[in-house]
Design a protein around this motif. Structure first.
Motif, PDB file in Angstrom:
ATOM      1  N   LEU A  61       0.836  -1.202   0.000  1.00 47.72           N
ATOM      2  CA  LEU A  61       0.000   0.000   0.000  1.00 47.72           C
ATOM      3  C   LEU A  61       0.871   1.252   0.000  1.00 47.72           C
ATOM      4  CD1 LEU A  61      -2.594  -1.082   2.720  1.00 47.72           C
ATOM      5  CD2 LEU A  61      -2.986  -0.985   0.255  1.00 47.72           C
ATOM      6  N   PRO A  62       0.331   2.378  -0.494  1.00 48.50           N
ATOM      7  CA  PRO A  62       1.090   3.631  -0.409  1.00 48.50           C
ATOM      8  C   PRO A  62       1.438   3.945   1.037  1.00 48.50           C
ATOM      9  CG  PRO A  62      -0.807   3.880  -1.852  1.00 48.50           C
ATOM     10  CD  PRO A  62      -0.962   2.550  -1.181  1.00 48.50           C
ATOM     11  N   PRO A  63       2.552   4.619   1.279  1.00 50.70           N
ATOM     12  CA  PRO A  63       2.997   4.874   2.650  1.00 50.70           C
ATOM     13  C   PRO A  63       2.165   5.953   3.342  1.00 50.70           C
ATOM     14  CG  PRO A  63       4.413   6.018   1.122  1.00 50.70           C
ATOM     15  CD  PRO A  63       3.461   5.208   0.290  1.00 50.70           C
ATOM     16  N   ASP A  64       2.240   5.945   4.649  1.00 49.56           N
ATOM     17  CA  ASP A  64       1.671   7.016   5.459  1.00 49.56           C
ATOM     18  C   ASP A  64       2.648   8.196   5.378  1.00 49.56           C
ATOM     19  OD1 ASP A  64       0.781   8.757   7.382  1.00 49.56           O
ATOM     20  OD2 ASP A  64       0.665   7.280   8.988  1.00 49.56           O
ATOM     21  N   VAL A  65       2.228   9.279   4.710  1.00 53.63           N
ATOM     22  CA  VAL A  65       3.169  10.389   4.494  1.00 53.63           C
ATOM     23  C   VAL A  65       3.490  11.152   5.779  1.00 53.63           C
ATOM     24  CG1 VAL A  65       2.743  10.744   2.029  1.00 53.63           C
ATOM     25  CG2 VAL A  65       1.243  11.819   3.703  1.00 53.63           C
ATOM     26  N   ALA A  66       2.817  10.798   6.879  1.00 49.80           N
ATOM     27  CA  ALA A  66       3.194  11.376   8.177  1.00 49.80           C
ATOM     28  C   ALA A  66       4.299  10.558   8.836  1.00 49.80           C
ATOM     29  CB  ALA A  66       1.980  11.440   9.098  1.00 49.80           C
ATOM     30  N   ARG A  67       4.552   9.362   8.289  1.00 50.01           N
ATOM     31  CA  ARG A  67       5.579   8.474   8.863  1.00 50.01           C
ATOM     32  C   ARG A  67       6.373   7.815   7.739  1.00 50.01           C
ATOM     33  NH1 ARG A  67       0.968   7.970  11.796  1.00 50.01           N
ATOM     34  NH2 ARG A  67       1.067   8.296  14.048  1.00 50.01           N
ATOM     35  N   LEU A  68       7.018   8.612   6.932  1.00 50.18           N
ATOM     36  CA  LEU A  68       7.776   8.080   5.811  1.00 50.18           C
ATOM     37  C   LEU A  68       9.078   7.448   6.285  1.00 50.18           C
ATOM     38  CD1 LEU A  68       7.326  10.897   3.139  1.00 50.18           C
ATOM     39  CD2 LEU A  68       6.347   8.599   3.082  1.00 50.18           C
ATOM     40  N   PRO A  69       9.511   6.363   5.622  1.00 47.47           N
ATOM     41  CA  PRO A  69      10.806   5.762   5.972  1.00 47.47           C
ATOM     42  C   PRO A  69      11.946   6.696   5.594  1.00 47.47           C
ATOM     43  CG  PRO A  69       9.903   4.766   3.972  1.00 47.47           C
ATOM     44  CD  PRO A  69       8.839   5.667   4.518  1.00 47.47           C
ATOM     45  N   PRO A  70      13.142   6.469   6.131  1.00 48.60           N
ATOM     46  CA  PRO A  70      14.264   7.394   5.874  1.00 48.60           C
ATOM     47  C   PRO A  70      14.769   7.379   4.437  1.00 48.60           C
ATOM     48  CG  PRO A  70      14.995   5.471   7.118  1.00 48.60           C
ATOM     49  CD  PRO A  70      13.507   5.404   7.081  1.00 48.60           C
ATOM     50  N   GLY A  71      14.654   6.267   3.727  1.00 47.21           N
ATOM     51  CA  GLY A  71      15.162   6.168   2.365  1.00 47.21           C
ATOM     52  C   GLY A  71      14.104   6.488   1.337  1.00 47.21           C
ATOM     53  N   CYS A  72      14.059   5.677   0.288  1.00 48.62           N
ATOM     54  CA  CYS A  72      13.063   5.866  -0.771  1.00 48.62           C
ATOM     55  C   CYS A  72      11.688   5.449  -0.275  1.00 48.62           C
ATOM     56  CB  CYS A  72      13.450   5.027  -2.000  1.00 48.62           C
ATOM     57  SG  CYS A  72      12.201   5.066  -3.306  1.00 48.62           S
ATOM     58  N   PRO A  73      10.665   6.293  -0.404  1.00 44.26           N
ATOM     59  CA  PRO A  73       9.333   5.932   0.102  1.00 44.26           C
ATOM     60  C   PRO A  73       8.711   4.751  -0.626  1.00 44.26           C
ATOM     61  CG  PRO A  73       9.273   8.030  -1.084  1.00 44.26           C
ATOM     62  CD  PRO A  73      10.713   7.667  -0.916  1.00 44.26           C
TER      63      PRO A  73
END
Length: 344
Positions: free
Chosen positions: A277-289
């Motif tokens: 699923l698309p990521p939660d843009v309030a909790r993006l991972p440090p690298g490539c989303p």
């Protein structure tokens, strides 16, 4: 197409919520040429609509805020204008067609009055001039019996006719830029084609620039000169339409293209879908989303944010392996043959 009409530089629009800061648009930059149609595609929540609401200065504050960046329209930074100055541009020089005409049209006002208010405000029309212009615009967008129906309320029109009314309102003052946000959502296929053909015809007649926002690659394939692919608030790829379909340089773009049904390719097989699923843009991972969903992802992708790589002067991709993905696309194109480049 001659010259730059709109230039977006490092645009950041955030929403401040109880769950954290939602970076809906995070460092977006692009140019729009005069007379160009630019398609913006991506999954729901990718930032497409927020980017264009930012151009219109229609972000609700709070919880949203345009944090930084420049929106240069015909040499003028829209973010530096007062609300009153922006109202003179919005609806006259820049217009927007929203995806749901029933929530955009006032159900308690006749169509004639809604059209007349625009031209009386922006063009200084008298009531008689505005009323005649309202009929002319409805005729121009293909409303049958426009003279008889101009005084109807929105509920008296079908979904396709309401969308035509919205386009008539957007074009009433002959804007230089039309932003169409999912203009064919919830319309059947036949009506979709009519609405898209209408926008193409009016663009030819007026010479306006168009930004077309959609999640449907089939729509932009026949409409756009260039395409921006957005994901998690960022531009993942930007290229001329033919190049993007023939030789994508981003794993996400390739996934979107594979998700388009192809009877010849998919016969007897399950339809492809991008895993996860698309990521939660309030909790993006440090690298490539996109790394958690990407088959090519390596440890570097999970740790480091990718660079925006230039594949060609008019083709860029946000990926650690953009050149490799592009080379693979070129090989696939050559193997497939020049006769069938477009999967749509």
């Amino acid at each position: 197409m001659d010259g730059i009409l709109l230039s977006i530089r490092d645009l950041r629009t955030y929403f401040y919520t109880e769950d954290g800061i939602v970076k809906a648009v995070d460092g977006v930059s692009f140019d729009l040429r005069r007379g160009e149609t630019l398609g913006i595609v991506g999954e729901s929540g990718s930032g497409k609509s927020v980017a264009n609401l930012s151009i219109m200065r229609l972000i609700p504050e709070p919880p949203g805020r345009i944090v930084s960046g420049e929106i240069i329209f015909d040499g003028e930074d829209l973010l530096a204008l007062t609300p009153r100055e922006m109202r003179r541009i919005r609806g006259k020089r820049i217009s927007m067609v929203f995806q749901d005409p029933m929530t955009s049209l006032n159900p308690f006002m006749r169509i004639s009055r809604q059209l007349m208010e625009l031209t009386q405000l922006h063009l200084g029309h008298t009531k008689r001039q505005a009323y005649a212009h309202a009929i002319e615009m409805l005729e121009r967008v293909g409303i049958p019996d426009a003279r008889m129906r101009v005084d109807s309320y929105p509920h008296a029109f079908s979904g396709g006719m309401r969308q035509r009314v919205m386009i008539a309102m957007a074009l009433a003052c002959e804007p230089e830029l039309l932003i169409a946000d999912e203009p064919t959502t919830a319309l059947d296929v036949t009506i979709q084609a009519q609405i898209l053909e209408l926008i193409k015809r009016l663009k030819r007649e007026t010479g306006m620039s168009v930004i077309l926002i959609t999640h449907d690659l089939g729509v932009v394939a026949g409409m756009a000169d260039r395409i921006i692919v957005m994901y998690a608030g960022k531009i993942f790829e930007i290229a001329p339409t033919a190049k993007l379909f023939a030789t994508p340089a981003n794993p996400y773009t390739k996934g979107l293209l594979r998700s388009v049904p192809d009877p010849a390719r998919d016969a007897g097989r399950e339809l492809y879908q991008i895993p996860g699923l698309p990521p939660d843009v309030a909790r993006l991972p440090p690298g490539c989303p996109f790394a958690p969903r990407c088959a090519l992802a390596q440890e570097r992708c999970r740790r480091e944010f990718p660079p925006f790589v230039q594949i060609a002067p008019d083709h860029h991709s946000l990926c650690h392996f953009a050149t490799e993905v592009y080379a693979e696309s070129v090989r696939e194109k050559e193997a497939k043959g020049a006769s069938d480049l477009n999967p749509l």
